[in-house]
Design an enzyme around this catalytic site. Structure first.
Site, mmCIF file in Angstrom:
data_model
loop_
_atom_site.group_PDB
_atom_site.id
_atom_site.type_symbol
_atom_site.label_atom_id
_atom_site.label_comp_id
_atom_site.label_asym_id
_atom_site.label_seq_id
_atom_site.Cartn_x
_atom_site.Cartn_y
_atom_site.Cartn_z
ATOM 1 C CG HIS A 59 -0.321 10.249 8.210
ATOM 2 N ND1 HIS A 59 0.839 9.445 7.805
ATOM 3 C CD2 HIS A 59 -1.302 9.417 8.406
ATOM 4 C CE1 HIS A 59 0.256 8.199 7.524
ATOM 5 N NE2 HIS A 59 -0.880 8.302 8.039
ATOM 6 C CG ASN A 97 -0.179 4.381 0.873
ATOM 7 O OD1 ASN A 97 0.620 5.131 0.447
ATOM 8 N ND2 ASN A 97 -0.215 3.152 1.438
ATOM 9 C CD1 TRP A 98 -4.494 5.632 -4.988
ATOM 10 C CD2 TRP A 98 -6.014 7.284 -3.949
ATOM 11 N NE1 TRP A 98 -4.483 6.793 -5.366
ATOM 12 C CE2 TRP A 98 -5.099 7.766 -4.801
ATOM 13 C CE3 TRP A 98 -6.728 7.987 -2.942
ATOM 14 C CZ2 TRP A 98 -5.314 9.225 -4.819
ATOM 15 C CZ3 TRP A 98 -6.842 9.248 -3.152
ATOM 16 C CH2 TRP A 98 -6.114 9.764 -4.089
ATOM 17 N NE ARG A 144 6.443 -3.732 3.535
ATOM 18 C CZ ARG A 144 6.504 -4.252 4.641
ATOM 19 N NH1 ARG A 144 7.087 -5.359 4.987
ATOM 20 N NH2 ARG A 144 5.795 -3.622 5.446
ATOM 21 C CB SER A 196 1.927 3.760 -2.427
ATOM 22 O OG SER A 196 1.035 2.863 -1.657
ATOM 23 N NE ARG A 240 9.358 0.691 3.887
ATOM 24 C CZ ARG A 240 8.717 0.272 3.377
ATOM 25 N NH1 ARG A 240 8.771 -0.190 2.082
ATOM 26 N NH2 ARG A 240 7.333 0.342 3.699
ATOM 27 C CG ASP A 247 6.674 2.770 6.199
ATOM 28 O OD1 ASP A 247 5.452 3.138 6.599
ATOM 29 O OD2 ASP A 247 7.211 1.583 6.249
HETATM 30 C C1 IPE Z 1 4.938 2.724 1.353
HETATM 31 O O1 IPE Z 1 4.760 2.676 2.526
HETATM 32 C C2 IPE Z 1 4.280 3.983 0.718
HETATM 33 C C3 IPE Z 1 4.736 5.186 1.250
HETATM 34 C C4 IPE Z 1 5.718 5.459 2.456
HETATM 35 C C5 IPE Z 1 4.032 6.341 0.918
HETATM 36 P P1 IPE Z 1 3.630 1.512 3.091
HETATM 37 O O2 IPE Z 1 3.386 1.733 4.482
HETATM 38 O O3 IPE Z 1 2.398 1.886 2.327
HETATM 39 O O4 IPE Z 1 4.100 0.138 2.471
HETATM 40 P P2 IPE Z 1 3.906 -1.159 3.054
HETATM 41 O O5 IPE Z 1 2.322 -1.689 3.190
HETATM 42 O O6 IPE Z 1 4.550 -1.458 4.394
HETATM 43 O O7 IPE Z 1 4.590 -2.275 2.229
HETATM 44 C C1 IPE Z 2 3.925 6.191 5.941
HETATM 45 O O1 IPE Z 2 3.519 5.964 7.183
HETATM 46 C C2 IPE Z 2 3.168 7.380 5.245
HETATM 47 C C3 IPE Z 2 2.057 6.688 4.213
HETATM 48 C C4 IPE Z 2 2.224 5.401 3.790
HETATM 49 C C5 IPE Z 2 1.247 7.707 3.434
HETATM 50 P P1 IPE Z 2 2.564 4.741 7.327
HETATM 51 O O2 IPE Z 2 1.173 5.357 7.451
HETATM 52 O O3 IPE Z 2 2.622 3.734 6.577
HETATM 53 O O4 IPE Z 2 2.849 4.164 8.850
HETATM 54 P P2 IPE Z 2 3.102 2.836 9.424
HETATM 55 O O5 IPE Z 2 3.962 2.028 8.479
HETATM 56 O O6 IPE Z 2 1.593 2.275 9.436
HETATM 57 O O7 IPE Z 2 3.613 2.855 10.721
HETATM 58 MG MG MG Z 3 3.751 1.893 6.739
#
Ligand code: IPE
Ligand code: IPE
Ligand code: MG
Length: 245
Positions: A32, A63-64, A189, A60, A183, A15
Site C-alpha cells: 500500500h 474493505n472495512w 471484475r 471499498s 483495473r 489493485d
Molecule cells: C477493490 O479491490 C477495491 C479497491 C481497489 C479499493 P479488492 O481487492 O477489495 O477487490 P476483490 O476483493 O479482489 O474483489
Molecule cells: C488494492 O490492493 C488496495 C485496496 C484494496 C485497499 P489489495 O490490498 O487489494 O491487494 P491484493 O489484491 O490483495 O494484492
Molecule cells: Mg485486491
C-alpha cells in the site's frame, strides 16, 4: 495523441498492492505504501495530459472487513497522502473530491480530506476523486433513498424518476461520464466500483500490480482506448455517417 481521443473521465481500480508486497516477502502494508507512489505519478501524468477527471478506487465499503491492522495502516497512509500532496494538488489547480461513506472514516482521514476539499474547491484544471469507503451498490441505494424521500415530500413525481433523474442523485452526477476504467493486478471484475457509471465505459485489465503501474503503462492504456470504437448501442455505419446520432 489528440485531446479528443483522450477519455474525459478515467477511473482506476488500484489493485494488487498486497500481492506485490507478498511476492517480495514483505507485509501487505508495504504494498500500500509503494502504491501511494503510483498514485502520485498517475495523478501528475493525468493532469499533464489534460484529463478532466481522475477517480481512484482507494478503499471499498467491503474493505472495512479486512484485518484491523491493515485497515489502520491504510487510514494512516491516506492521511499521509492528503498531507504530503496538499501543496502539489493546490499548485496544479486540481480539485480534490471524495466519493463514498466519508462519515465512516476516522478523523485522521476525514479532517485533512474535508480541509483539502474546501481549499481546492475553486480549482478547475482537473478533478481528482478518491473513492473511499465506497461501494457502487451502496451509492445507488443512497440515491434511491434520496429520490424516495423527495417523492414522499412531494418534490418529485414517481413517473418522472427515469435514468437521468436517478443519476442526478448519484455522487458522480457532477463528473463527466466515465469513459475508461482500468483495473490493475490481473483481476477481471469491477468489485462494486461505479456500477451505474460503468454502463458505457471502456474496460481495461492489465496484469501489472498497482505499485508497479506508472505513466508508461497509462500511456499504453490510452493508446488502446483511442483505437477502440465506442458505439453506445449504434452501428458502425451510423457512427461513420454521424447523421443518425
Ligand atoms: C477493490 O479491490 C477495491 C479497491 C481497489 C479499493 P479488492 O481487492 O477489495 O477487490 P476483490 O476483493 O479482489 O474483489
Ligand atoms: C488494492 O490492493 C488496495 C485496496 C484494496 C485497499 P489489495 O490490498 O487489494 O491487494 P491484493 O489484491 O490483495 O494484492
Ligand atoms: Mg485486491
Amino acid at each position: 495523441m489528440t485531446t479528443s481521443s483522450l477519455p474525459r473521465h478515467l477511473g482506476i481500480i488500484m489493485d494488487g498492492n498486497g500481492r506485490w508486497a507478498q511476492h517480495r516477502g514483505q507485509p501487505r502494508i508495504e504494498g500500500h505504501r509503494a502504491g501511494a507512489e503510483s498514485v502520485r505519478d498517475i495523478t501528475r501524468a493525468s493532469r499533464q495530459l489534460g484529463l478532466e477527471a481522475l477517480t481512484l478506487y482507494a478503499f471499498s465499503s467491503q474493505n472495512w472487513a479486512r484485518p484491523a491492522d491493515e485497515v489502520a495502516g491504510l487510514m494512516q497512509l491516506l492521511h499521509d497522502f492528503l498531507i504530503d500532496e496538499r501543496s502539489e494538488i493546490l499548485d496544479n489547480e486540481i480539485r480534490l473530491e471524495a466519493l463514498g461513506d466519508i462519515e465512516r472514516l476516522p478523523g485522521l482521514v476525514r479532517e485533512p480530506l474535508e480541509e483539502l476539499r474546501a481549499a481546492s474547491k475553486a480549482n478547475s484544471k482537473m478533478v481528482l476523486t478518491l473513492a473511499l469507503s465506497y461501494g457502487g451498490r451502496e451509492s445507488i441505494a443512497r440515491a434511491a433513498r434520496s429520490a424516495a424521500a423527495d417523492v414522499a415530500s412531494g418534490k418529485l413525481r414517481v413517473d418522472d424518476l427515469d435514468c437521468e433523474r436517478l443519476g442526478a442523485y448519484l455522487p458522480t452526477a457532477s463528473l463527466p461520464p466515465l469513459d475508461l476504467l482500468i483495473r490493475t493486478s490481473g483481476e477481471q471484475r469491477v468489485s462494486n466500483f461505479m456500477l451505474w457509471e460503468v454502463a458505457y465505459a471502456e474496460l481495461m485489465f492489465t496484469d501489472v500490480m498497482w505499485p508497479d503501474f506508472r505513466r508508461e503503462h497509462l500511456y499504453k492504456c490510452l493508446e488502446q482506448y483511442a483505437a477502440r470504437e465506442r458505439r453506445f448501442g449504434l452501428t458502425s455505419a451510423q457512427l461513420a455517417d454521424g447523421s443518425d446520432v
